[in-house]
Design an enzyme around this catalytic site. Structure first.
Site, PDB file in Angstrom:
ATOM      1  N   GLY A  71     -20.449  31.673  12.532  1.00  0.00           N
ATOM      2  CA  GLY A  71     -21.699  32.420  12.428  1.00  0.00           C
ATOM      3  C   GLY A  71     -21.876  33.087  11.070  1.00  0.00           C
ATOM      4  O   GLY A  71     -22.977  33.120  10.521  1.00  0.00           O
ATOM      5  N   THR A  72     -20.791  33.609  10.538  1.00  0.00           N
ATOM      6  CA  THR A  72     -20.879  34.296   9.239  1.00  0.00           C
ATOM      7  C   THR A  72     -21.319  33.322   8.154  1.00  0.00           C
ATOM      8  O   THR A  72     -22.197  33.631   7.337  1.00  0.00           O
ATOM      9  CB  THR A  72     -19.508  34.917   8.890  1.00  0.00           C
ATOM     10  OG1 THR A  72     -19.182  35.870   9.903  1.00  0.00           O
ATOM     11  CG2 THR A  72     -19.522  35.593   7.532  1.00  0.00           C
ATOM     12  N   SER A 202     -22.890  30.366  16.588  1.00  0.00           N
ATOM     13  CA  SER A 202     -21.430  30.377  16.472  1.00  0.00           C
ATOM     14  C   SER A 202     -20.832  29.866  17.778  1.00  0.00           C
ATOM     15  O   SER A 202     -21.288  30.250  18.860  1.00  0.00           O
ATOM     16  CB  SER A 202     -20.965  31.811  16.200  1.00  0.00           C
ATOM     17  OG  SER A 202     -19.561  31.868  16.178  1.00  0.00           O
ATOM     18  N   HIS A 204     -17.763  30.318  19.127  1.00  0.00           N
ATOM     19  CA  HIS A 204     -16.790  31.075  19.927  1.00  0.00           C
ATOM     20  C   HIS A 204     -17.398  32.153  20.809  1.00  0.00           C
ATOM     21  O   HIS A 204     -16.687  32.799  21.585  1.00  0.00           O
ATOM     22  CB  HIS A 204     -15.677  31.650  19.041  1.00  0.00           C
ATOM     23  CG  HIS A 204     -16.053  32.795  18.167  1.00  0.00           C
ATOM     24  ND1 HIS A 204     -15.637  34.073  18.420  1.00  0.00           N
ATOM     25  CD2 HIS A 204     -16.766  32.850  17.029  1.00  0.00           C
ATOM     26  CE1 HIS A 204     -16.091  34.870  17.446  1.00  0.00           C
ATOM     27  NE2 HIS A 204     -16.775  34.148  16.593  1.00  0.00           N
ATOM     28  N   CYS A 332     -15.671  43.596  13.813  1.00  0.00           N
ATOM     29  CA  CYS A 332     -15.247  43.866  12.443  1.00  0.00           C
ATOM     30  C   CYS A 332     -15.332  45.343  12.097  1.00  0.00           C
ATOM     31  O   CYS A 332     -14.705  45.786  11.149  1.00  0.00           O
ATOM     32  CB  CYS A 332     -16.024  43.039  11.443  1.00  0.00           C
ATOM     33  SG  CYS A 332     -17.571  42.467  12.044  1.00  0.00           S
TER      34      CYS A 332
HETATM   35  C1  LIG Z   1     -24.854  38.707  15.818  1.00  0.00           C
HETATM   36  C2  LIG Z   1     -23.680  38.107  15.133  1.00  0.00           C
HETATM   37  N1  LIG Z   1     -23.857  37.439  13.981  1.00  0.00           N
HETATM   38  C3  LIG Z   1     -22.846  36.864  13.330  1.00  0.00           C
HETATM   39  C4  LIG Z   1     -21.558  36.925  13.805  1.00  0.00           C
HETATM   40  C5  LIG Z   1     -20.447  36.266  13.051  1.00  0.00           C
HETATM   41  O1  LIG Z   1     -20.015  35.107  13.716  1.00  0.00           O
HETATM   42  P1  LIG Z   1     -18.561  34.510  13.438  1.00  0.00           P
HETATM   43  O2  LIG Z   1     -17.587  35.410  14.096  1.00  0.00           O
HETATM   44  O3  LIG Z   1     -18.606  33.142  14.050  1.00  0.00           O
HETATM   45  O4  LIG Z   1     -18.388  34.449  11.958  1.00  0.00           O
HETATM   46  C6  LIG Z   1     -21.308  37.625  15.001  1.00  0.00           C
HETATM   47  C7  LIG Z   1     -19.931  37.790  15.520  1.00  0.00           C
HETATM   48  O5  LIG Z   1     -19.591  38.796  16.088  1.00  0.00           O
HETATM   49  C8  LIG Z   1     -22.405  38.216  15.681  1.00  0.00           C
HETATM   50  O6  LIG Z   1     -22.217  38.896  16.824  1.00  0.00           O
END
Ligand SMILES: Cc1ncc(COP(=O)(O)O)c(C=O)c1O
Length: 387
Positions: A71-72, A202, A204, A332
């Protein structure tokens, strides 16, 4: 001791079917998907199947999807890719509009773009954590390059008016990005019917593996890749694909899409059981729900509560000792002493932010786990308050 996992918004346990697809791809399709021989074609077909599954789940064309490292990366690729492409088409288009409650993957990328000369507007939110369409309308102009508003919040579950904001963005020539990492699998997303150009996912969060994601890029959207190198993913994301991870993501997406109503209903039932258990044992006045209390305005699998006089760090530590996993906010920011930027943006005092915990649910939870959690939370809270 029964262990209770109520941190699905941080990561969901991998589904057995996804795990089986992962193992099968890793063991039976060992080729590089770019290779022309049979091994390569075998690996490539796993990616094609996954892309087809995701495209069915989102209502888009398979070639509008690019697999990423999570997702990031999808969020970063969306923001950097659209902002740079928009500016190269028209040097005046340097505006980035986003909200104060986005995940850091969006907010920090937007700040980085601001450091590179883009003009950043961060929209405020109300007490429920929702941005106002009127504020968005005032902020989005003819020089806006990208608008990024999340579908549903990862800390509170609050849904955003993405359709209205998307209409505004589109009408002014801006690219509309939506972070749907938490919403995917809980909200029926049909990109064909939404005014959205880019959408991040994402694996996971829906029972796929960590470190895999996807970015939807509507055909014709001004966008350029973040990674350069080989010609993988139709030159949109260089680097040998994570074949096994992508195969597992495809299976998880297919299951999430087919079972969406059941997953929603189950999460809502567990959430309701935890809430009513807390009202009963802790007392309704002893805590408050952060976010939109109305089911129509929030994701079903997230419950964020603030308990008067109880620090979230101490509560989480005590819950962990009892085998219960919850979170202080996004994964995080937990572990840091900083109050959640989401709750602060909603107007909660930083003192109250530090009393807030997030429980998030999935198919592995039961009503009796919710009851037990409520009982344990109440016992810990009364012990902590007596200190
Ligand atoms: C709304 C949102 N965006 C982005 C992310 C980031 O995803 P990833 O953990 O796959 O990098 C998260 C993960 O917690 C999320 O909740």
């Amino acid at each position: 001791m029964e262990r209770i996992y109520m941190d699905y918004a941080a990561t969901a346990p991998m589904l057995p079917e996804a795990l089986a697809a992962y193992v099968s791809a890793a063991s039976e399709a060992p080729g590089n998907p770019s290779s022309l021989h049979g091994y390569g074609r075998g690996a490539r077909s796993r990616i094609t199947e996954a892309r087809d599954a995701l495209s069915r789940a989102l209502g888009c064309r398979p070639d509008e999807l690019t697999f990423t490292g999570g997702g990031t990366e999808s969020d970063n690729a969306a923001l950097f890719g659209a902002a740079r492409a928009q500016r190269s088409r028209d040097a005046r288009r340097t505006g980035i509009v986003t909200t104060a409650v986005e995940h850091h993957a969006v907010l920090h990328a937007a700040r980085r773009l601001a450091a590179e000369g883009f003009e950043l507007t961060v929209l405020p939110v109300d007490r429920a954590g929702r941005v106002s369409v009127r504020d968005a309308e005032a902020a989005i102009g003819d020089t806006t390059a990208v608008v990024s508003v999340m579908y549903g919040n990862n800390e509170t579950g609050t849904l955003q008016p993405i359709a209205q904001v998307g209409e505004l963005a589109r009408s002014r020539g801006a690219v509309m990005h939506v972070d749907a990492v938490q919403a995917f699998g809980y909200e029926r997303i049909d990109v064909g019917a939404l005014p959205v150009d880019l959408l991040s996912l994402s694996a996971h969060k829906i029972g796929g593996p960590q470190g895999v994601g996807a970015l939807y890029v509507r055909s014709g959207t001004p966008w350029e890749p973040l990674l350069h190198g080989g010609s993988q993913e139709r030159r949109r994301r260089a680097g040998t694909e994570n074949v096994a991870g992508i195969a597992a993501f495809g299976v998880a997406a297919d299951i999430a899409s087919r079972t969406l109503e059941t997953r929603r209903a189950h999460a809502e039932a567990v959430r309701e059981a935890l809430l009513s258990g807390l009202r009963e044992r802790l007392g309704a006045e002893a805590f408050s729900v952060n976010g939109d209390p109305d089911a129509a305005g929030r994701l079903p699998h997230i419950l964020n509560i603030g308990i008067e006089g109880v620090s979230n760090e101490t509560l989480l530590m005590n819950l962990d000792l009892q085998g219960i996993a919850a979170s202080g906010g996004s994964a995080c920011t937990s572990g840091s002493l900083q109050p959640s930027h989401v709750l602060v943006a909603m107007g909660l005092s930083s003192h109250f932010c530090k009393n807030s915990v997030r429980f998030s649910f999935g198919m592995g939870n039961t009503i009796s786990q919710a009851d037990k959690t409520a009982e344990i939370v109440a016992t810990i809270a009364s012990r902590l308050r007596k200190r």
